[in-house]
Design an enzyme around this catalytic site. Sequence first.
Site, PDB file in Angstrom:
ATOM      1  N   HIS A  14      12.805  -2.664   1.586  1.00 22.92           N
ATOM      2  CA  HIS A  14      12.221  -1.380   1.992  1.00 22.92           C
ATOM      3  C   HIS A  14      13.079  -0.255   1.460  1.00 22.92           C
ATOM      4  CE1 HIS A  14       9.366  -3.341   4.554  1.00 22.92           C
ATOM      5  NE2 HIS A  14      10.341  -4.111   4.968  1.00 22.92           N
ATOM      6  N   ARG A  55      13.580   4.136  12.096  1.00 22.23           N
ATOM      7  CA  ARG A  55      12.404   5.018  12.082  1.00 22.23           C
ATOM      8  C   ARG A  55      11.580   4.790  13.363  1.00 22.23           C
ATOM      9  NH1 ARG A  55       9.543   4.809   6.361  1.00 22.23           N
ATOM     10  NH2 ARG A  55       8.381   6.486   7.384  1.00 22.23           N
ATOM     11  N   ASN A  89       7.989  -5.764  -1.118  1.00 16.33           N
ATOM     12  CA  ASN A  89       7.954  -4.633  -0.201  1.00 16.33           C
ATOM     13  C   ASN A  89       6.500  -4.530   0.260  1.00 16.33           C
ATOM     14  OD1 ASN A  89       7.857  -2.264   1.188  1.00 16.33           O
ATOM     15  ND2 ASN A  89       9.028  -1.071  -0.312  1.00 16.33           N
ATOM     16  N   GLU A 102      12.737  -9.529   1.294  1.00 17.65           N
ATOM     17  CA  GLU A 102      12.010  -8.340   1.763  1.00 17.65           C
ATOM     18  C   GLU A 102      12.818  -7.090   1.419  1.00 17.65           C
ATOM     19  OE1 GLU A 102      11.338  -8.541   5.987  1.00 17.65           O
ATOM     20  OE2 GLU A 102      10.669  -6.451   6.114  1.00 17.65           O
ATOM     21  N   ALA A 142       3.295  -0.875   4.662  1.00 13.92           N
ATOM     22  CA  ALA A 142       2.808  -0.877   6.054  1.00 13.92           C
ATOM     23  C   ALA A 142       2.391  -2.267   6.527  1.00 13.92           C
ATOM     24  CB  ALA A 142       1.645   0.098   6.191  1.00 13.92           C
ATOM     25  N   ARG A 192       7.818   0.452  13.242  1.00 14.54           N
ATOM     26  CA  ARG A 192       8.330  -0.026  11.941  1.00 14.54           C
ATOM     27  C   ARG A 192       9.482  -1.029  12.118  1.00 14.54           C
ATOM     28  NH1 ARG A 192       5.769   3.399   8.091  1.00 14.54           N
ATOM     29  NH2 ARG A 192       5.421   5.425   9.014  1.00 14.54           N
ATOM     30  N   ARG A 207       4.278  12.736  -2.453  1.00 13.36           N
ATOM     31  CA  ARG A 207       4.520  13.455  -1.190  1.00 13.36           C
ATOM     32  C   ARG A 207       5.716  12.823  -0.477  1.00 13.36           C
ATOM     33  NH1 ARG A 207       0.878  13.383   2.815  1.00 13.36           N
ATOM     34  NH2 ARG A 207       2.051  15.073   3.715  1.00 13.36           N
ATOM     35  N   ASP A 254       1.985 -15.831   6.304  1.00 10.62           N
ATOM     36  CA  ASP A 254       1.492 -17.202   6.078  1.00 10.62           C
ATOM     37  C   ASP A 254       1.455 -17.547   4.594  1.00 10.62           C
ATOM     38  OD1 ASP A 254       1.218 -17.656   8.767  1.00 10.62           O
ATOM     39  OD2 ASP A 254      -0.952 -17.358   8.829  1.00 10.62           O
ATOM     40  N   HIS A 290       4.460  -4.579   8.973  1.00 13.43           N
ATOM     41  CA  HIS A 290       4.446  -4.461  10.430  1.00 13.43           C
ATOM     42  C   HIS A 290       3.186  -5.027  11.076  1.00 13.43           C
ATOM     43  CE1 HIS A 290       7.548  -1.797   9.007  1.00 13.43           C
ATOM     44  NE2 HIS A 290       6.655  -0.973   8.472  1.00 13.43           N
ATOM     45  N   TYR A 305      11.045   9.287   0.865  1.00 16.94           N
ATOM     46  CA  TYR A 305      10.942   8.238  -0.158  1.00 16.94           C
ATOM     47  C   TYR A 305      11.551   8.626  -1.502  1.00 16.94           C
ATOM     48  CZ  TYR A 305       7.767   6.149   3.217  1.00 16.94           C
ATOM     49  OH  TYR A 305       7.241   5.604   4.353  1.00 16.94           O
ATOM     50  N   PRO A 358       0.785  -1.227   0.000  1.00 18.31           N
ATOM     51  CA  PRO A 358       0.000   0.000   0.000  1.00 18.31           C
ATOM     52  C   PRO A 358       0.826   1.292   0.000  1.00 18.31           C
ATOM     53  CG  PRO A 358      -0.197  -1.155   2.098  1.00 18.31           C
ATOM     54  CD  PRO A 358       0.475  -2.094   1.142  1.00 18.31           C
ATOM     55  N   ASN A 359       0.332   2.216  -0.787  1.00 16.78           N
ATOM     56  CA  ASN A 359       0.845   3.593  -0.893  1.00 16.78           C
ATOM     57  C   ASN A 359       2.139   3.727  -1.686  1.00 16.78           C
ATOM     58  OD1 ASN A 359      -1.261   4.906   0.635  1.00 16.78           O
ATOM     59  ND2 ASN A 359      -0.412   3.848   2.411  1.00 16.78           N
TER      60      ASN A 359
HETATM   61  O1  CA2 Z   1      10.522   2.024   3.353  1.00 17.59           O
HETATM   62  C1  CA2 Z   1       9.671   1.351   2.785  1.00 17.59           C
HETATM   63  O2  CA2 Z   1       9.799   0.884   1.642  1.00 17.59           O
HETATM   64  C2  CA2 Z   1       8.320   1.107   3.467  1.00 17.59           C
HETATM   65  O3  CA2 Z   1       7.914  -0.228   3.171  1.00 17.59           O
HETATM   66  C3  CA2 Z   1       7.363   2.128   2.866  1.00 17.59           C
HETATM   67  C4  CA2 Z   1       5.980   2.134   3.502  1.00 17.59           C
HETATM   68  C5  CA2 Z   1       6.071   2.187   5.036  1.00 17.59           C
HETATM   69  O4  CA2 Z   1       4.783   2.015   5.597  1.00 17.59           O
HETATM   70  C6  CA2 Z   1       7.008   1.109   5.591  1.00 17.59           C
HETATM   71  O5  CA2 Z   1       7.096   1.242   7.002  1.00 17.59           O
HETATM   72  C7  CA2 Z   1       8.393   1.229   4.989  1.00 17.59           C
HETATM   73  C8  CA2 Z   1       5.182   3.353   2.968  1.00 17.59           C
HETATM   74  C9  CA2 Z   1       4.930   3.273   1.460  1.00 17.59           C
HETATM   75  C10 CA2 Z   1       4.942   4.615   0.769  1.00 17.59           C
HETATM   76  O6  CA2 Z   1       4.195   5.585   1.463  1.00 17.59           O
HETATM   77  C11 CA2 Z   1       4.160   6.886   0.978  1.00 17.59           C
HETATM   78  C12 CA2 Z   1       3.703   7.849   1.858  1.00 17.59           C
HETATM   79  C13 CA2 Z   1       3.642   9.169   1.439  1.00 17.59           C
HETATM   80  C14 CA2 Z   1       4.029   9.518   0.157  1.00 17.59           C
HETATM   81  C15 CA2 Z   1       4.467   8.546  -0.717  1.00 17.59           C
HETATM   82  C16 CA2 Z   1       4.530   7.230  -0.312  1.00 17.59           C
END
Ligand code: CA2
Length: 143
Positions: A99, A106, A73, A97, A76, A110, A17, A86, A79, A22, A9-10
């Site tokens: 990241h 962090r 990857n 894995e 979120a 996390r 952002r 599974d 965690h 990132y 996700p995301n």
């Molecule tokens: O560092 C990583 O690759 C993470 O897997 C990225 C996740 C985060 O929840 C993990 O703890 C570490 C977040 C994905 C991207 O989220 C964004 C948030 C704001 C703007 C752009 C991407």
Amino acid sequence: MKLLVINGPNLNMLGVREPALYGKQDYTALCLYIRAACEKRNIEVDIFQSNHEGALVDEIQRAYGRYDGIVINPAAYTHTSIAILDALKAVGLPAVEVHLTDIDTREAFRRVSYVRDACIAVFAGHGFEGYEMAVAQLISAQA
Ligand code: CA2
């Protein structure tokens, strides 16, 4: 060799952002980077992204018998998700894995990774390069 790269996700919001965390490059740039890293090693690759835990589980199950390894990857869900752990254990494919950020430096929440238990290696904090490191790791694990 055929690999499946799964992004959680995301990650599709990369570059939109939080560039300080990132990076400035977007999700399309990440996919191009992964494809180039695989192409230069003669590796076939499919890339899947979803914001939904069940869809990620479905994709891991679909990989059984189709791929030689998984780069994941879980974002979120890293965690929180016993379901993804599974699923990785159920298919039994070598998985790595990845990241973008160093999750160990962090927030405390996390630092926990459920999926790590089903992975042969973890690359965190290397940005896009972590995906290439994961591909190289799966190649050397197969040799
Ligand atoms: O560092 C990583 O690759 C993470 O897997 C990225 C996740 C985060 O929840 C993990 O703890 C570490 C977040 C994905 C991207 O989220 C964004 C948030 C704001 C703007 C752009 C991407």
